[in-house]
Design a protein around this motif. Structure first.
Motif, PDB file in Angstrom:
ATOM      1  N   ASN A 146       0.861  -1.179   0.000  1.00  0.00           N
ATOM      2  CA  ASN A 146       0.000   0.000   0.000  1.00  0.00           C
ATOM      3  C   ASN A 146       0.903   1.236   0.000  1.00  0.00           C
ATOM      4  O   ASN A 146       1.685   1.451   0.922  1.00  0.00           O
ATOM      5  CB  ASN A 146      -0.897  -0.017   1.240  1.00  0.00           C
ATOM      6  CG  ASN A 146      -1.754   1.225   1.377  1.00  0.00           C
ATOM      7  OD1 ASN A 146      -1.707   2.139   0.562  1.00  0.00           O
ATOM      8  ND2 ASN A 146      -2.562   1.255   2.426  1.00  0.00           N
ATOM      9  N   LEU A 147       0.775   2.053  -1.045  1.00  0.00           N
ATOM     10  CA  LEU A 147       1.691   3.173  -1.262  1.00  0.00           C
ATOM     11  C   LEU A 147       1.214   4.491  -0.675  1.00  0.00           C
ATOM     12  O   LEU A 147       1.880   5.517  -0.841  1.00  0.00           O
ATOM     13  CB  LEU A 147       1.900   3.369  -2.772  1.00  0.00           C
ATOM     14  CG  LEU A 147       2.396   2.163  -3.559  1.00  0.00           C
ATOM     15  CD1 LEU A 147       2.312   2.445  -5.060  1.00  0.00           C
ATOM     16  CD2 LEU A 147       3.816   1.802  -3.163  1.00  0.00           C
ATOM     17  N   ASN A 148       0.081   4.493   0.004  1.00  0.00           N
ATOM     18  CA  ASN A 148      -0.531   5.767   0.399  1.00  0.00           C
ATOM     19  C   ASN A 148       0.400   6.654   1.213  1.00  0.00           C
ATOM     20  O   ASN A 148       0.456   7.873   1.001  1.00  0.00           O
ATOM     21  CB  ASN A 148      -1.822   5.506   1.174  1.00  0.00           C
ATOM     22  CG  ASN A 148      -2.984   5.188   0.254  1.00  0.00           C
ATOM     23  OD1 ASN A 148      -2.793   4.853  -0.912  1.00  0.00           O
ATOM     24  ND2 ASN A 148      -4.198   5.263   0.771  1.00  0.00           N
ATOM     25  N   ASP A 149       1.149   6.099   2.157  1.00  0.00           N
ATOM     26  CA  ASP A 149       2.039   6.921   2.983  1.00  0.00           C
ATOM     27  C   ASP A 149       3.174   7.508   2.145  1.00  0.00           C
ATOM     28  O   ASP A 149       3.550   8.679   2.314  1.00  0.00           O
ATOM     29  CB  ASP A 149       2.608   6.088   4.132  1.00  0.00           C
ATOM     30  CG  ASP A 149       1.568   5.760   5.190  1.00  0.00           C
ATOM     31  OD1 ASP A 149       0.499   6.419   5.200  1.00  0.00           O
ATOM     32  OD2 ASP A 149       1.816   4.840   5.993  1.00  0.00           O
ATOM     33  N   LEU A 150       3.730   6.708   1.248  1.00  0.00           N
ATOM     34  CA  LEU A 150       4.805   7.197   0.388  1.00  0.00           C
ATOM     35  C   LEU A 150       4.292   8.289  -0.549  1.00  0.00           C
ATOM     36  O   LEU A 150       4.970   9.289  -0.788  1.00  0.00           O
ATOM     37  CB  LEU A 150       5.384   6.034  -0.417  1.00  0.00           C
ATOM     38  CG  LEU A 150       6.154   4.985   0.398  1.00  0.00           C
ATOM     39  CD1 LEU A 150       6.354   3.724  -0.419  1.00  0.00           C
ATOM     40  CD2 LEU A 150       7.491   5.548   0.861  1.00  0.00           C
ATOM     41  N   ILE A 151       3.095   8.100  -1.067  1.00  0.00           N
ATOM     42  CA  ILE A 151       2.503   9.091  -1.962  1.00  0.00           C
ATOM     43  C   ILE A 151       2.222  10.393  -1.225  1.00  0.00           C
ATOM     44  O   ILE A 151       2.487  11.492  -1.732  1.00  0.00           O
ATOM     45  CB  ILE A 151       1.218   8.533  -2.593  1.00  0.00           C
ATOM     46  CG1 ILE A 151       1.573   7.450  -3.619  1.00  0.00           C
ATOM     47  CG2 ILE A 151       0.386   9.636  -3.245  1.00  0.00           C
ATOM     48  CD1 ILE A 151       0.369   6.690  -4.152  1.00  0.00           C
ATOM     49  N   ALA A 152       1.694  10.270  -0.011  1.00  0.00           N
ATOM     50  CA  ALA A 152       1.356  11.475   0.773  1.00  0.00           C
ATOM     51  C   ALA A 152       2.583  12.325   1.046  1.00  0.00           C
ATOM     52  O   ALA A 152       2.481  13.549   1.196  1.00  0.00           O
ATOM     53  CB  ALA A 152       0.684  11.070   2.079  1.00  0.00           C
ATOM     54  N   ALA A 153       3.757  11.706   1.099  1.00  0.00           N
ATOM     55  CA  ALA A 153       4.993  12.429   1.394  1.00  0.00           C
ATOM     56  C   ALA A 153       5.706  12.927   0.151  1.00  0.00           C
ATOM     57  O   ALA A 153       6.783  13.519   0.256  1.00  0.00           O
ATOM     58  CB  ALA A 153       5.930  11.523   2.189  1.00  0.00           C
ATOM     59  N   ASP A 154       5.134  12.712  -1.026  1.00  0.00           N
ATOM     60  CA  ASP A 154       5.823  13.069  -2.276  1.00  0.00           C
ATOM     61  C   ASP A 154       4.848  13.803  -3.198  1.00  0.00           C
ATOM     62  O   ASP A 154       4.057  13.197  -3.909  1.00  0.00           O
ATOM     63  CB  ASP A 154       6.343  11.807  -2.960  1.00  0.00           C
ATOM     64  CG  ASP A 154       7.321  12.115  -4.079  1.00  0.00           C
ATOM     65  OD1 ASP A 154       7.263  13.227  -4.629  1.00  0.00           O
ATOM     66  OD2 ASP A 154       8.146  11.242  -4.408  1.00  0.00           O
ATOM     67  N   SER A 155       4.926  15.129  -3.200  1.00  0.00           N
ATOM     68  CA  SER A 155       4.002  15.936  -3.993  1.00  0.00           C
ATOM     69  C   SER A 155       4.192  15.749  -5.487  1.00  0.00           C
ATOM     70  O   SER A 155       3.298  16.067  -6.277  1.00  0.00           O
ATOM     71  CB  SER A 155       4.155  17.419  -3.639  1.00  0.00           C
ATOM     72  OG  SER A 155       5.477  17.857  -3.907  1.00  0.00           O
ATOM     73  N   ASP A 156       5.343  15.242  -5.912  1.00  0.00           N
ATOM     74  CA  ASP A 156       5.571  15.022  -7.339  1.00  0.00           C
ATOM     75  C   ASP A 156       4.598  14.010  -7.929  1.00  0.00           C
ATOM     76  O   ASP A 156       4.370  13.993  -9.141  1.00  0.00           O
ATOM     77  CB  ASP A 156       7.007  14.536  -7.588  1.00  0.00           C
ATOM     78  CG  ASP A 156       8.034  15.633  -7.386  1.00  0.00           C
ATOM     79  OD1 ASP A 156       7.631  16.810  -7.291  1.00  0.00           O
ATOM     80  OD2 ASP A 156       9.231  15.313  -7.308  1.00  0.00           O
ATOM     81  N   TRP A 157       4.039  13.154  -7.092  1.00  0.00           N
ATOM     82  CA  TRP A 157       3.068  12.159  -7.573  1.00  0.00           C
ATOM     83  C   TRP A 157       1.896  12.836  -8.270  1.00  0.00           C
ATOM     84  O   TRP A 157       1.305  12.297  -9.206  1.00  0.00           O
ATOM     85  CB  TRP A 157       2.582  11.325  -6.389  1.00  0.00           C
ATOM     86  CG  TRP A 157       1.602  10.236  -6.723  1.00  0.00           C
ATOM     87  CD1 TRP A 157       0.249  10.249  -6.525  1.00  0.00           C
ATOM     88  CD2 TRP A 157       1.903   8.954  -7.300  1.00  0.00           C
ATOM     89  NE1 TRP A 157      -0.308   9.058  -6.923  1.00  0.00           N
ATOM     90  CE2 TRP A 157       0.680   8.243  -7.412  1.00  0.00           C
ATOM     91  CE3 TRP A 157       3.067   8.340  -7.727  1.00  0.00           C
ATOM     92  CZ2 TRP A 157       0.602   6.940  -7.934  1.00  0.00           C
ATOM     93  CZ3 TRP A 157       2.999   7.043  -8.254  1.00  0.00           C
ATOM     94  CH2 TRP A 157       1.776   6.371  -8.358  1.00  0.00           C
ATOM     95  N   ASN A 158       1.558  14.036  -7.826  1.00  0.00           N
ATOM     96  CA  ASN A 158       0.423  14.745  -8.417  1.00  0.00           C
ATOM     97  C   ASN A 158       0.701  15.237  -9.833  1.00  0.00           C
ATOM     98  O   ASN A 158      -0.208  15.735 -10.501  1.00  0.00           O
ATOM     99  CB  ASN A 158       0.031  15.925  -7.532  1.00  0.00           C
ATOM    100  CG  ASN A 158      -0.540  15.489  -6.204  1.00  0.00           C
ATOM    101  OD1 ASN A 158      -1.226  14.483  -6.109  1.00  0.00           O
ATOM    102  ND2 ASN A 158      -0.248  16.236  -5.149  1.00  0.00           N
ATOM    103  N   MET A 159       1.936  15.105 -10.303  1.00  0.00           N
ATOM    104  CA  MET A 159       2.269  15.507 -11.667  1.00  0.00           C
ATOM    105  C   MET A 159       2.004  14.389 -12.672  1.00  0.00           C
ATOM    106  O   MET A 159       2.154  14.572 -13.874  1.00  0.00           O
ATOM    107  CB  MET A 159       3.723  15.959 -11.737  1.00  0.00           C
ATOM    108  CG  MET A 159       4.025  17.157 -10.842  1.00  0.00           C
ATOM    109  SD  MET A 159       5.733  17.732 -10.962  1.00  0.00           S
ATOM    110  CE  MET A 159       5.669  18.604 -12.528  1.00  0.00           C
ATOM    111  N   ILE A 160       1.597  13.231 -12.177  1.00  0.00           N
ATOM    112  CA  ILE A 160       1.152  12.138 -13.042  1.00  0.00           C
ATOM    113  C   ILE A 160      -0.297  12.412 -13.440  1.00  0.00           C
ATOM    114  O   ILE A 160      -1.086  12.876 -12.612  1.00  0.00           O
ATOM    115  CB  ILE A 160       1.258  10.794 -12.307  1.00  0.00           C
ATOM    116  CG1 ILE A 160       2.709  10.501 -11.936  1.00  0.00           C
ATOM    117  CG2 ILE A 160       0.688   9.653 -13.137  1.00  0.00           C
ATOM    118  CD1 ILE A 160       2.884   9.259 -11.068  1.00  0.00           C
TER     119      ILE A 160
END
Length: 493
Positions: A146-160
């Motif tokens: 489950n990647l939710n914690d890693l995603i929450a800490a990385d704003s670059d994910w929102n550029m996908i």
């Protein structure tokens, strides 16, 4: 940026997959950190280096970034060490910029891919990162983190792109990480349009515009077909007419194969078949490409006007090895877009989730992924990168599209959110392989039990009527989805 014609190769790779198939939260880009770590490493004196070598003879020394970590990686796209393809060069670039992380290839994951991963999971030896052809398999089996914690800490994910981010999530939890992205839609031979005195389609054209062009372009007496292959049209046409129905009508929960839009799509495809290369007689084909030529060869030789395909085919449009005439990309009707994705997952049992996250970001979806792949592509004639950047970074996109060989792809890319985008469902929808192709039906045709795909193909050919089978196909399909969805729910809720 050079491009090479890899459509056939990629199709083979995808088929094999089916058979088988950067510090989060820091606020800094991974490239900035890479520069920092490299500088610290260079400041070490030779004496220090000698001391480290003495302490660890196998070169697994502690770097300025932290303790040495080894990540195991499974990918069907690595080729051989001698070939040193772009994936292996990316791994080397990652190791150079992250000296505390060593990437080890999981050579045992090969052949039937999912079976090999299942064997590894049973032996508690899943690779830390693995490519996966069918993401639901990894999720329902409990392999994927489950990647939710890693995603929450990385704003670059929102550029996908949003639709791509969401496609890898189940019950509000993200498991799939995109490794490549291609746009699918219509390519047109503008020179053939001109020869036939037909105004070329442009991005944003309507379905009526498309049909009018098809009827004008089709000229069997001259060995010219309006269309290449049409059997994929029911995958995306329902979405064109109703955005609530996704790829092959999958809405995130179920399919709607009995919907008016799907039934219309099948009937429209049946009608379009007569405008395709396959619809010409052998005598008509012999006027141009030849009776033995398939629709792919007919397109390459310039005897079909419109081709539905994805942007990974663009590599040969300017290097003289594939298409020699002018080609433009016009997407799907009404400016709609379709994404063809690939995914990987991080193992739920990895001991190094943060390092694995940094690796997949560098390799596949972050700014560094795009920049390094463009650099390698430009520097090495033996490799090629034909995927689209999985980031909305403006500088990356500017550089990428300045060298892109086909007009229209950039416009479609920039309008994905505004005009609507559907994601090909094969790699993320539960049981899709069986819903679309291989599911059994209990219906006997030609002396054997027909699959879901065979019934659809016969409807497109006009040998069966979709009106007679839509309800039954829909029930069977949703039963298949429900079964795998239950396993996913059990693993994710």
């Amino acid at each position: 940026m050079k491009r090479k014609f890899l459509a056939v190769l990629l199709t083979a790779v995808m088929t094999a997959g089916v058979a088988g198939c950067g510090n989060p939260g820091s606020g800094e880009s991974s490239s900035a950190q890479d520069s920092s770590s490299g500088g610290q490493k260079e400041e070490q004196s030779s004496e220090q280096n000698q001391e480290q070598s003495a302490e660890n003879s196998d070169a697994q020394d502690e770097s300025a970034d932290g303790d040495q970590v080894t990540l195991r990686f499974a990918s069907w796209a690595l080729g051989t060490a001698e070939e040193n393809n772009i994936e292996r060069q990316m791994i080397a670039a990652f190791e150079d910029s992250h000296p505390n992380i060593k990437i080890e290839i999981a050579e045992e994951i090969t052949g039937s891919w999912n079976e090999a991963l299942a064997t590894a999971a049973a032996g508690n030896s899943l690779p830390d990162v693995s490519l996966i052809a069918t993401l639901p398999t990894a999720v329902s089996s409990g392999w994927a983190l489950n990647l939710n914690d890693l995603i929450a800490a990385d704003s670059d994910w929102n550029m996908i792109p949003e639709s791509l981010r969401e496609s890898g999530a189940y019950n509000g939890k993200s498991y799939g990480i995109p490794t490549s992205m291609h746009l699918a839609g219509m390519f047109i031979n503008t020179e053939l349009f001109d020869e036939m005195n037909v105004t070329p389609l442009t991005y944003g054209y309507s379905w009526d515009d498309f049909m009018a062009a098809v009827e004008k372009l089709h000229n069997p007496s001259q060995g010219i077909a309006a269309l290449k292959y049409v059997n994929d049209f029911p995958n995306f046409l329902p979405y064109i007419w109703d955005e609530n129905q996704g790829w092959y009508t999958y809405d995130g929960t179920q399919v709607h194969l009995d919907s008016p839009e799907f039934i219309r799509a099948v009937k429209e495809t049946q009608n379009l078949a007569k405008y395709s290369w396959a619809g010409l007689s052998d005598d008509q084909k012999n006027i141009t490409a030849g009776a033995e030529a398939g629709d792919y060869d007919a397109w390459l030789k310039g005897y079909t006007a419109i081709w539905y395909d994805a942007s990974y085919c663009c590599g040969g449009y300017t290097d003289g090895t594939g298409i020699t005439y002018n080609v433009e990309y016009v997407g799907l009707p009404d400016g709609k877009n379709a994404i063809i994705p690939d995914y990987c997952f991080i193992s739920a049992t990895t001991e190094h989730p943060q390092e694995a996250w940094e690796f997949v970001k560098f390799m596949f979806w972050g700014v560094d992924a795009a920049v390094n792949r463009m650099d390698i592509d430009a520097a090495d004639d033996s490799v090629s990168w034909v995927a689209l950047p999985i980031t909305a970074d403006e500088e990356v996109l500017k550089r990428y599209f300045e060298a892109f060989p086909v007009k229209g792809v950039q416009e479609a890319y920039e309008n994905m959110d505004a005009n609507g985008t559907v994601v090909e469902a094969f790699k993320f929808a539960p049981a899709y392989e069986f819903v679309r192709w291989n599911g059994t039906t209990g219906i006997e045709l030609d002396g054997e039990e027909a699959t879901m795909g065979k019934i659809l193909d016969k409807c497109i050919l006009g040998e069966l009527s979709i009106d007679d089978y839509a309800s039954q196909l829909n029930t069977l399909a949703n039963n298949l989805i429900t079964t795998e969805r239950a396993a996913i729910d059990a693993a994710t809720k």
